[in-house]
Write an enzyme that holds these catalytic residues in place. Structure first.
Site, PDB file in Angstrom:
ATOM      1  N   ASP A 141     100.807 -80.499  75.964  1.00  0.00           N
ATOM      2  CA  ASP A 141     102.021 -80.147  75.343  1.00  0.00           C
ATOM      3  C   ASP A 141     102.316 -78.617  75.630  1.00  0.00           C
ATOM      4  O   ASP A 141     103.621 -78.460  75.902  1.00  0.00           O
ATOM      5  CB  ASP A 141     102.020 -80.536  73.931  1.00  0.00           C
ATOM      6  N   SER A 170     106.322 -80.329  67.184  1.00  0.00           N
ATOM      7  CA  SER A 170     104.950 -79.922  67.195  1.00  0.00           C
ATOM      8  C   SER A 170     104.137 -79.820  65.865  1.00  0.00           C
ATOM      9  O   SER A 170     104.925 -79.399  64.957  1.00  0.00           O
ATOM     10  CB  SER A 170     104.677 -78.459  67.774  1.00  0.00           C
ATOM     11  N   GLU A 173     109.119 -82.592  72.050  1.00  0.00           N
ATOM     12  CA  GLU A 173     108.964 -81.478  70.833  1.00  0.00           C
ATOM     13  C   GLU A 173     110.081 -80.594  70.929  1.00  0.00           C
ATOM     14  O   GLU A 173     110.383 -79.979  71.926  1.00  0.00           O
ATOM     15  CB  GLU A 173     107.721 -80.951  70.657  1.00  0.00           C
ATOM     16  N   CYS A 208      92.919 -83.589  72.289  1.00  0.00           N
ATOM     17  CA  CYS A 208      94.305 -83.056  72.041  1.00  0.00           C
ATOM     18  C   CYS A 208      95.310 -84.186  71.619  1.00  0.00           C
ATOM     19  O   CYS A 208      95.091 -85.496  71.416  1.00  0.00           O
ATOM     20  CB  CYS A 208      94.659 -82.042  73.178  1.00  0.00           C
ATOM     21  N   ASP A 209      96.788 -83.735  71.469  1.00  0.00           N
ATOM     22  CA  ASP A 209      97.547 -84.091  70.750  1.00  0.00           C
ATOM     23  C   ASP A 209      98.050 -85.796  71.021  1.00  0.00           C
ATOM     24  O   ASP A 209      98.079 -86.437  69.932  1.00  0.00           O
ATOM     25  CB  ASP A 209      99.062 -83.365  71.155  1.00  0.00           C
ATOM     26  N   LYS A 210      98.026 -86.174  72.315  1.00  0.00           N
ATOM     27  CA  LYS A 210      98.155 -87.518  72.914  1.00  0.00           C
ATOM     28  C   LYS A 210      96.976 -88.080  73.062  1.00  0.00           C
ATOM     29  O   LYS A 210      96.897 -89.212  73.071  1.00  0.00           O
ATOM     30  CB  LYS A 210      99.518 -87.802  73.823  1.00  0.00           C
ATOM     31  N   CYS A 239      93.891 -76.274  70.158  1.00  0.00           N
ATOM     32  CA  CYS A 239      94.594 -75.234  69.509  1.00  0.00           C
ATOM     33  C   CYS A 239      94.044 -75.169  68.044  1.00  0.00           C
ATOM     34  O   CYS A 239      93.951 -76.192  67.243  1.00  0.00           O
ATOM     35  CB  CYS A 239      96.126 -75.420  69.641  1.00  0.00           C
TER      36      CYS A 239
END
Length: 595
Positions: A78, A501, A474, A119-121, A204
């Site tokens: 992302d 985000s 985002e 991570c995110d997804k 992150c």
């Protein structure tokens, strides 16, 4: 118990020779077959190191009676896709990974799986995949979080907003970029921040979506206790990957499948932990999508109901002060669960083969908390500041807040709901009357903000950015442009049918549903409309036109007239994944999964 893999092996006469063509030995063919599925790839720091843990998980399986097979479903980043149309693929690729993992695991039947992501997804995709494969045993390993960087003293003086011994983490780059665009910091300083914000592999280091979903995987009972959000470079994480492979073999032997672990009760536990950590608003999409794959339905109102009265404990960025690695040093998910134990279902099964309550009692006896305390003491000496565990994870009775961290807003602007992280919102914006400034894309909105066209008292709308509009990207940079401007930070709201985000701060309202592309009321907002934002009463509504207040009935008639003149929406994506996603995505409030 006959293994599923062996039943299929009897039906597929070519399976044995094909496996032996990869170098498998004849005696390995009859062992439990285990898929080691990861998002390893050179796509970003959260995935580029995962093969280390893949190899440890393989050893854990192979040395404990199984045969492991490596499979890969690399994810996108992302962060690298921010600021251009690449971000439109972000949410759609969650479902693409889920579909790929489902196909890989079912095309050649396995008895269990170790699922590795950061991570995110990728994290929600792996959890959704496990839901589709719920009849088999499963365990999750996460790739941890990256380190934080100590900022040069000369730049600290120029940035009084830098907190806690000037520890730099990636979510601050959006703020610094906006400051540079306004001429507040020199290019050299921005370059320094960019070159030092990611000093190691890992997700992150803030409580964004990646960290939130790592925590959710452990809260659901699918990870070994205490292994979420370890530093990516920690030797303990490498050992945890081996132990996960070893433990999976025990789950296969015991016949404990994923469906025995992820239940409505464990999903509710995850939501309570989400409230305690001030988790990303994206979890309001991901948890319902995961629940759906397991056969349960959770809506956004469930989050709102459970967050009310929930104790919010975590002082981790972006809502708090500390980088995410300090979460582990303070005791991680077990410490949070210990503090909110009275609000959890303690009898749920976990991948240890024991209940959550049994796990928490065992952690008190096996030295886990003492180990975390020792690390925290080392970090205190390193940065020259005493850090107490309660500086990071507050005690239940001394909570930072007692109303959770998110709220679901409704009204004539969002009949199906919208979400706000109220713990990251200035108190001045909890009750606000604002003037609408609508934009049909993020690019238009951020340009207006940076050029000074947005003023205190405005409500910036970004629409046609929902699942069926552009894939639901985002709106991170737009939010940062507002939050980094002292004149706007506590006086302007950002409202969108897109999402934010996990690093987003400020009065940002996302997931407005129905979305503009589906003919939701957000499509009919006009400049000068009077907007009411009332966080405490969970309200988001148009209450006037051109600054003049109107009754609810009058607003309903005005919206109906505007709808008649609406020209509808045509997606710019004529082929490929985003066309497919736009055609099949459910509402953000349902999980934005492809139905």
């Amino acid at each position: 118990m006959e293994l599923r893999s062996q039943k299929v092996r009897e039906l597929a006469p070519e399976m044995d020779p094909l496996r032996m063509g990869m170098g498998w030995k004849a005696e390995e063919l009859s062992k439990p077959q285990i898929i080691i599925e990861s998002t390893y790839g050179n796509s970003h720091p959260g995935s580029s190191h995962l093969n280390i843990f893949v190899e440890e998980a393989v050893k854990g399986v192979d040395e404990n009676g199984g045969k492991a097979a490596r499979y890969y479903a690399t994810d996108m980043c992302d962060g690298m896709s921010q600021g251009h149309d690449g971000i439109n693929y972000s949410l759609a690729h969650r479902d693409a990974i889920t579909n790929l993992v489902e196909a890989q695991a079912n095309a050649t039947t396995f008895d269990g799986g170790v699922f590795i992501a950061s991570c995110d997804k990728a994290m929600p995709a792996m959890l959704m995949s496990i839901g589709r494969l719920k009849e088999m045993s499963a365990i999750v390993v996460t790739g941890g979080v990256m380190e934080a960087t100590v900022v040069k003293p000369e730049y600290v003086e120029n940035d009084p907003g830098c907190k806690i011994n000037e520890l730099l983490t990636l979510e601050q780059i959006g703020k610094f970029s906006a400051q540079y665009e306004r001429g507040e910091i020199p290019e050299e300083q921005l370059r320094y921040y960019k070159h030092n914000a990611c000093p190691s592999c890992g997700a992150c280091s803030f409580m964004g979506t990646a960290s939130t979903m790592q925590v959710m995987a452990e809260a659901l009972g699918l990870m070994l206790p205490g292994t979420a959000l370890m530093p990516a470079t920690a030797p303990e994480l490498k050992k945890a990957a081996y132990d996960a492979g070893k433990q999976l073999m025990k789950l296969v032997e015991m016949g404990i499948a994923a469906k025995d672990i992820v239940t409505m009760e464990s999903l509710e536990n995850a939501i309570m932990v989400h409230a305690a950590i001030s988790g990303s608003t994206n979890a309001v999409m991901h948890i319902p999508a995961i629940a759906h794959e397991f056969g349960f339905e959770i809506d956004a109102d469930t989050f709102d109901r459970m967050h009310r009265g929930a104790h919010y404990l975590l002082n981790i960025r972006p809502a708090g002060d500390w980088p995410a690695q300090y979460f582990y040093y303070a005791g991680g998910v077990p410490r949070v669960m210990e503090e909110i134990k009275s609000m959890l279902h303690l009898d749920v099964m976990t991948v240890t083969g024991k209940t959550l309550g049994e796990n928490l009692e065992e952690l008190k006896k096996n030295g886990f908390y003492e180990h975390c305390d020792a690390i925290l003491k080392e970090k205190s000496a390193l940065i020259g500041k005493e850090i107490k565990r309660t500086d990071i994870i507050a005690d239940f009775d001394h909570a930072i807040g007692t109303e959770g961290s998110i709220a679901i807003l409704r009204g004539n602007l969002a009949p199906e709901g919208a979400v706000i992280k109220h713990t990251a919102c200035p108190k001045e914006m909890f009750h606000a009357r604002l003037n609408a400034k609508p934009y049909d894309s993020e690019e238009e909105a951020i340009d207006a903000i940076l050029k000074g066209k947005v003023v205190p008292g405005d409500a910036v709308f970004i629409r046609y950015e929902g699942p069926r509009g552009s894939g639901m990207p985002e709106m991170f940079y737009t939010g940062e442009a507002i939050c980094s401007d002292p004149k706007l930070a506590a006086s302007v709201a950002l409202i969108t049918d897109g999402r934010f985000s996990g690093a987003s701060r400020g009065p940002v309202v996302g997931h407005v549903s129905p979305e503009a592309a589906a003919g939701g009321p957000i499509a009919f907002v006009e400049e000068g409309d009077l907007i009411e934002l009332d966080v405490e009463n969970r309200r988001l509504a148009i209450v006037g036109v051109k600054g003049e207040e109107k009754t609810g009935e009058e607003i309903a008639q005005i919206l109906e007239e505007r709808k008649k003149n609406w020209k509808g929406f045509t997606s710019k994506y004529k082929s490929g994944l985003l066309k497919l996603y736009a055609q099949h995505a459910t509402s953000a409030m349902k999980g934005a999964y492809m139905d």
